[in-house]
Scaffold this active site. Structure first.
Site: not given
Ligand code: MG
Ligand code: ADP
Length: 463
Positions: A168, A47, A115
């Protein structure tokens, strides 16, 4: 949980909980202003986002773009991978901007949510410990991921500065705190699970003399790896772990998160099918790992049709089990319920463990006894930010979790503890942390670390 947290803070390797330092010592408080970007690399999807902050807790603009990461890039070289990220960001900037786009982003700060397990060395640097989730770009391991991203941005002619490297869960805490300053912890319950919280610097014993401007630091617990001899395991858990890609690893996650719940249900149905004839002839699908996904399990669990038509359909189409009598379909719903309830209650207990560690559960912390309720005047409003598809999309799971938190805390304390959903928290959080750690602030954190190192050095010299 509280005891293990303590052990993980006391020494490196002192617990299965890594209790990683994040170097985030100040959380966004709503006063942030300006335009910030974020890149979020979590798994197969990627993203990019941009937010325009207007102070007073306002997000004036918010653009997001989602993009799959081409599979071949997950296993090639770091240069190709980071070049892809940089190029995607550049195209995003050009698309969202007007005409003189690139000049407008000059000097802009970027938050980077990455992450994967990272050992942070400052708020904006950290080395990759290992790849997970199907990635294996070997030349990246033990290298600084921000340095690679920063170089790639330069190669693509983007004059932007990576101001924060963020897990995250930490991003979720940041957004939670942006909207509500009583937010002290964050939990992610999606494909995997993790939690972080704000700890006092002097409680981080393994990093003695750590001084931060705020007196606190966010700790990334990596709680998916939590384990305790007090935690009962069934034969299904033991088999799931043994057949997994990472045996003896992420034990808590394997009981709680979306990646696994459906598979636990499948294992129970498989066992019942082998030892009885309630499900007719044994379907070979029942011995296929991950044949039943958690969203499908949730769909069966939440089937409110009187004849459990949805359950019958999923058993048929997904697990190749036909003509299941209503009585057996009810058993399936019950299995889903038991597995979800256990997961939700374990996560709830973990949350209360965090609150206990920081003295927000109505007791005086992990060593002293229960303070006589609220009358002591010590109870403060406490918010826990929650993110992740399992919590946000699986209603029964969410209800069980909320219910268990209230139950464990007791009716006197529960009203002070609020769980707040932060949808898409981690991405926005990274941009917010880029804002609160843009150039000037980063220096102060690094200074604090240097001061801490000097204190340790002096202590060593002093004997
Ligand atoms: Mg997530
Ligand atoms: P990620 O954890 O990969 O960042 P999400 O937070 O969106 O992604 O969580 C996705 C996970 O949430 C899925 O893997 C799935 O296990 C779970 N999930 C998503 N939707 C549902 C649903 N309707 N019911 C149950 N579980 C769901």
């Amino acid at each position: 949980m509280a005891v293990e947290m303590h052990a993980g803070l006391a020494s490196e390797g002192g617990s299965k909980l890594k209790m990683l330092l994040t170097f985030v010592d100040r959380l966004p408080d709503g006063s942030e202003n300006g335009m910030y970007y974020a890149l979020h690399v979590g798994g197969t999807n990627f993203r990019i986002l941009r937010i325009q902050l207007g102070g007073q807790r306002s997000i004036l603009g918010h653009d997001v773009e989602r993009k799959p990461i081409p599979e071949h890039l997950m296993t090639r070289t770091s240069e190709e991978f980071f070049d892809f990220l940089a190029l995607s960001l550049k195209e995003f900037v050009e698309r969202k901007g007007n005409n003189s786009q690139l000049s407008q982003v000059r000097g802009k700060d970027v938050g980077f949510t990455f992450s994967f397990p990272v050992k942070q060395t400052s708020v904006s640097s950290g080395t990759l410990i290992k790849w997970t989730k199907g990635f294996s770009i070997d030349d990246m391991v033990e290298k600084d991921v921000v340095e690679y991203l920063q170089k790639a941005l330069s190669r693509r002619g983007l004059d932007m500065h990576v101001a924060a490297l963020v897990n995250d869960s930490v991003g979720t805490l940041a957004v939670g705190h942006f909207y509500d300053k009583d937010t002290v912890a964050a939990v992610v319950i999606g494909t995997g699970t993790n939690a972080c919280y704000l700890e006092r610097a002097d409680a981080i014993i393994k990093c003695q003399g750590l001084l931060t401007t705020s007196g606190g630091m966010v700790i990334n617990m990596e709680w998916g790896n939590f384990w305790s001899s007090h935690l009962p395991r069934t034969s299904y858990d033991i088999d799931l772990d043994a057949e997994s890609q990472n045996p003896m690893d992420q034990g808590f996650e394997k009981m709680i998160s979306g990646m696994y719940l459906g598979d636990i249900v499948r294992r129970v149905i498989c066992k019942m099918s082998l030892v009885s004839d309630v499900f007719g002839p044994v379907s070979s699908k029942l011995s296929t790992r991950f044949a039943l996904s958690t969203p499908l399990m949730a769909a069966m669990h939440e089937d409110d049709s009187p004849d459990l038509i949805e359950v019958a359909k999923i058993l048929e189409e997904t697990l190749d089990i036909h003509d299941v009598p209503l009585k057996a379909r009810k058993v399936v719903v019950k299995i889903c319920d038991v597995v979800t309830r256990r997961a939700a209650r374990l996560a709830a207990a973990g949350i209360v463990g965090i609150l206990k560690k920081i003295g927000r559960d109505g007791t005086g912390g992990i060593t002293s006894g229960r303070i006589k309720g609220v009358k002591s005047g010590r109870m403060r409003r406490t918010v826990v930010a929650v993110e992740g598809g399992l919590y946000t999309s699986y209603t029964v799971f969410r209800e069980y979790l909320n219910e268990a938190v209230a139950e464990i805390l007791g009716e006197e304390i529960a009203p002070y503890v609020i769980l707040k959903v932060m949808e898409d928290g981690s991405g926005i959080g990274a941009a917010l942390l880029a804002a609160s750690n843009s150039a000037r602030s980063v220096d102060t954190v690094q200074e604090a670390v240097i001061v801490a190192l000097m204190v340790v050095a002096l202590a060593v010299i002093g004997g």
